[in-house]
Design an enzyme around this catalytic site. Structure first.
Site, PDB file in Angstrom:
ATOM      1  N   SER A 125      36.355  32.149  34.421  1.00  0.00           N
ATOM      2  CA  SER A 125      37.791  32.390  34.372  1.00  0.00           C
ATOM      3  C   SER A 125      38.277  32.493  32.921  1.00  0.00           C
ATOM      4  CB  SER A 125      38.516  31.280  35.149  1.00  0.00           C
ATOM      5  OG  SER A 125      39.860  31.615  35.379  1.00  0.00           O
ATOM      6  N   ASP A 180      39.228  36.770  45.481  1.00  0.00           N
ATOM      7  CA  ASP A 180      39.909  35.990  44.442  1.00  0.00           C
ATOM      8  C   ASP A 180      41.402  36.334  44.428  1.00  0.00           C
ATOM      9  OD1 ASP A 180      40.783  34.743  42.068  1.00  0.00           O
ATOM     10  OD2 ASP A 180      38.882  35.126  41.045  1.00  0.00           O
ATOM     11  N   HIS A 212      38.297  32.255  43.958  1.00  0.00           N
ATOM     12  CA  HIS A 212      38.205  31.933  42.526  1.00  0.00           C
ATOM     13  C   HIS A 212      37.285  30.713  42.391  1.00  0.00           C
ATOM     14  CE1 HIS A 212      39.574  32.600  38.452  1.00  0.00           C
ATOM     15  NE2 HIS A 212      39.849  31.320  38.306  1.00  0.00           N
TER      16      HIS A 212
END
Length: 239
Positions: A125, A180, A212
């Site tokens: 991320s 996601d 995610h």
């Protein structure tokens, strides 16, 4: 900028290689996490640590700072964002300071005898975004970059830096879950396409029904890629 980095000593969680140390991997966590937390999460997903015979893994922890998407709340983040979107300016001041802090980490490895082309940087991320800024703007001589569930903003300083670059660029390994909802799969795809158009050899792996998060298949694929970029003596003999 250099002065700012001197006051920041990153906490780090380290997994030593089982054998002789000949390469290093810097793995950056996502927003609000820690190096220890990322190592623990990977261990839960794989049912064991991510380990190598010859590669040291460094999981640094981002220093706490106010984070605008949390209404200014304090969080362990690599940099600030105006919002979680690919269509807004980057908070370049905080990104640049952290690039210098992480450069100190790379320099530590070089001083210990590890060549720059035997160092990989990457993350999950926000950590993947930070790794792309670090490598493509400051350290184009690292072995490679990986970005899991990550993206760059549409007018990223990374793209601007690459437009002026004419050297060989580190390869990018990208993974993204199609489900996601925080960092959209399309943002990851767009980042990959832009980097390819600017001369980066970029791979993009989609994972159906993954949100995610990290997945076992993704981490196993990452491990295989890492070994192609940082082969040990056994892998070199088999080439």
């Amino acid at each position: 900028m250099a002065a700012a980095s001197r006051s920041v000593l990153l906490q780090r969680c380290v997994v030593l290689p089982a054998g002789r140390h000949s390469a290093s991997l810097i793995f950056l966590h996502g927003s609000g996490d820690s190096g220890q937390g990322l190592r623990r999460w990977i261990r839960e997903v794989l049912s064991q640590d991510l380990t190598f015979q010859h590669i040291k893994i460094i999981y640094p922890t981002a220093p706490p700072r106010p984070y605008t998407p949390m209404k200014g709340g304090i969080s362990n983040v690599w940099f600030d964002r105006y919002k979680i979107s690919n269509d807004c300016p980057e908070h370049l001041e905080s990104i640049n300071v952290m690039c210098q802090v992480l450069t100190d980490l790379i320099d530590d490895e070089v001083k210990s005898g590890i060549k720059k082309n035997r160092i990989l940087v990457g993350g999950f991320s926000m950590g993947g975004c930070m790794a792309m800024h670090l490598a493509y703007r400051n350290h184009q001589d690292v072995a490679g970059v990986f970005a899991l569930s990550s993206f760059l903003n549409k007018a990223s300083a990374v793209y601007q830096a690459l437009q002026k670059s004419d050297g060989v660029l580190p390869e990018l390994f990208q993974c993204h879950g199609t489900a996601d909802e925080l960092v959209l799969h399309s943002w990851g795809e767009e980042t990959n396409s832009m980097l390819k158009s600017l001369g980066v050899s970029a791979k993009f792996h989609s994972f159906p029904d993954i949100y995610h998060e990290l997945s076992k298949t993704e981490l196993e694929k990452l491990k295989s890629w890492i070994l192609t970029k940082l082969p040990g003596e056994t892998e070199k003999q088999n080439e």
